[in-house]
Design a protein around this motif. Structure first.
Motif: not given
Ligand code: CA
Length: 226
Positions: A6-10, A50-54, A100-102
């Motif tokens: 679940i990640e919004d950065e395509v 799971l990404d946090v900011m979505l 934590t990304k990256p």
């Molecule tokens: Ca995000």
């Protein structure tokens, strides 16, 4: 093994998919929290990234709702933020691990493997599953019984793996269908029957004592002689 991303950065989502698929996982991707939660609630995944900011629902909310439903699928939270408060919040919501990304691809894959290993495990160190007189080898996709062995197709392998990992339970056709073909597919109940019959033929060929039993109107389970 099936992973939900679940990640919004395509682009990042596509990279994660490639990485996980190369490591042999089946991957589904959602780009917002709402569809992510819907998919996660199906309980067909072995691990969720799971990404946090979505958009729509943030990762913390997705996780809280998932845990509130009683689901305990391992969740690996991903975020660009590195503040301690975020990590604490994530772990408080029921995350199993926080990255934590990256991050390094190898680090991510190691986390996924560690989370999968935490589940009740029947696997030996080299990735082989055993059940009765059978061994299922992930490295060669083969099913082995004594001196005999057969190669399995990807779907046959996935199905045998599920049956062996859940050897004390009856698996419904619906569970098998969702776990192996996923949500988006056009596969029908009939596919499950076809693959079960392929596997039965291979078990016969191996002269294995293990049988796949049909529980009428419910599903399938392994019958393992003492
Ligand atoms: Ca995000």
């Amino acid at each position: 093994m099936r992973v939900l991303v679940i990640e919004d950065e395509v682009r990042l989502a596509a990279t994660l998919r490639d990485l996980l698929e190369m490591d042999g996982y089946t991957v589904d991707v959602c780009h917002d929290g709402e569809s992510g939660l819907d998919n996660a609630l199906s309980a067909i995944y072995d691990v969720i990234l799971l990404d946090v900011m979505l958009p729509k629902l943030d990762g913390f909310t997705v996780l809280r709702r998932l845990r509130a439903s009683g689901d305990s699928t391992p969740v690996l939270m991903l975020t660009a933020r590195s503040e301690v408060s975020d990590k604490v919040q994530g772990l408080d919501c029921g995350a199993d691990y926080y990255l934590t990304k990256p991050f390094e691809p190898r680090e991510l894959l190691a986390c996924v493997r560690a989370l999968i290993r935490r589940q009740p495990e029947l696997r030996t160190g080299d990735g082989t599953l055993t059940c009765g007189d059978l061994r299922l080898d992930k490295n060669t996709f083969s099913l082995i019984c004594g001196e005999r062995s057969v190669r399995l197709s990807r779907k046959e392998f996935d199905m045998m793996e599920l049956l062996m990992l859940n050897q004390k339970q009856v698996l419904t056709k619906e569970t098998l269908l969702l776990k192996i073909w996923g949500y988006e597919s056009e596969a029908e109940d009939n596919n499950v029957e076809v693959y079960i019959s392929f596997l039965r033929r291979k078990l016969e060929h191996l002269h294995s004592q293990v049988k796949i039993r049909t529980i009428r109107m419910v599903g399938y389970c392994l019958e393992i002689p003492e």
